[in-house]
Design a protein around this motif. Structure first.
Motif, short mmCIF file in Angstrom:
data_model
loop_
_atom_site.label_atom_id
_atom_site.label_comp_id
_atom_site.label_asym_id
_atom_site.label_seq_id
_atom_site.Cartn_x
_atom_site.Cartn_y
_atom_site.Cartn_z
N MET A 1 0.85 -1.18 0.00
CA MET A 1 0.00 0.00 0.00
C MET A 1 0.89 1.24 0.00
N SER A 2 0.64 2.14 -0.92
CA SER A 2 1.42 3.37 -0.99
C SER A 2 0.79 4.42 -0.06
N GLU A 3 1.52 5.51 0.13
CA GLU A 3 1.00 6.58 0.98
C GLU A 3 -0.28 7.18 0.39
N ARG A 4 -0.44 7.11 -0.91
CA ARG A 4 -1.64 7.66 -1.55
C ARG A 4 -2.87 6.81 -1.28
N ASP A 5 -2.67 5.56 -0.87
CA ASP A 5 -3.77 4.65 -0.64
C ASP A 5 -4.25 4.63 0.82
N LEU A 6 -3.74 5.50 1.64
CA LEU A 6 -4.11 5.50 3.06
C LEU A 6 -5.49 6.10 3.26
N THR A 7 -6.22 5.51 4.18
CA THR A 7 -7.50 6.09 4.57
C THR A 7 -7.25 7.19 5.59
N LEU A 8 -8.28 7.97 5.87
CA LEU A 8 -8.15 9.02 6.88
C LEU A 8 -7.82 8.41 8.23
N ASP A 9 -8.48 7.32 8.58
CA ASP A 9 -8.19 6.66 9.86
C ASP A 9 -6.74 6.20 9.95
N GLN A 10 -6.21 5.67 8.86
CA GLN A 10 -4.82 5.22 8.85
C GLN A 10 -3.87 6.42 8.98
N CYS A 11 -4.20 7.51 8.31
CA CYS A 11 -3.37 8.72 8.44
C CYS A 11 -3.37 9.24 9.87
N LEU A 12 -4.56 9.26 10.47
CA LEU A 12 -4.66 9.72 11.87
C LEU A 12 -3.85 8.81 12.79
#
Length: 74
Positions: A1-12
């Motif tokens: 999974m690339s950084e562009r594929d992160l969900t908001l929850d994963q980013c948080l």
């Protein structure tokens, strides 16, 4: 999974993990006699402040309290 594929929850989650790591590092450095004069310490404080601010801005979206208007709806 690339950084562009992160969900908001994963980013948080990633931001909070980084914030916790910074807090741990600050705790270690704070015990030194010249912590306030330590350039790295000051960088950590600034990074932590930026992450906390980003988390505060993103939290309403994660809780679905904020609505993002689609450009066609504007």
């Amino acid at each position: 999974m690339s950084e562009r594929d992160l969900t908001l929850d994963q980013c948080l989650r990633l931001l909070d993990e980084r914030r916790r790591a910074i807090c741990d590092e600050i705790s270690v450095r704070a015990g030194s006699a010249v912590a306030a004069c330590d350039a790295d310490y000051n960088v950590l404080l600034a990074e932590r402040a930026e992450i906390v601010a980003a988390l505060a801005r993103l939290a309403p979206f994660a809780r679905a309290e904020a609505r993002v208007t689609h450009p066609r709806e504007a």
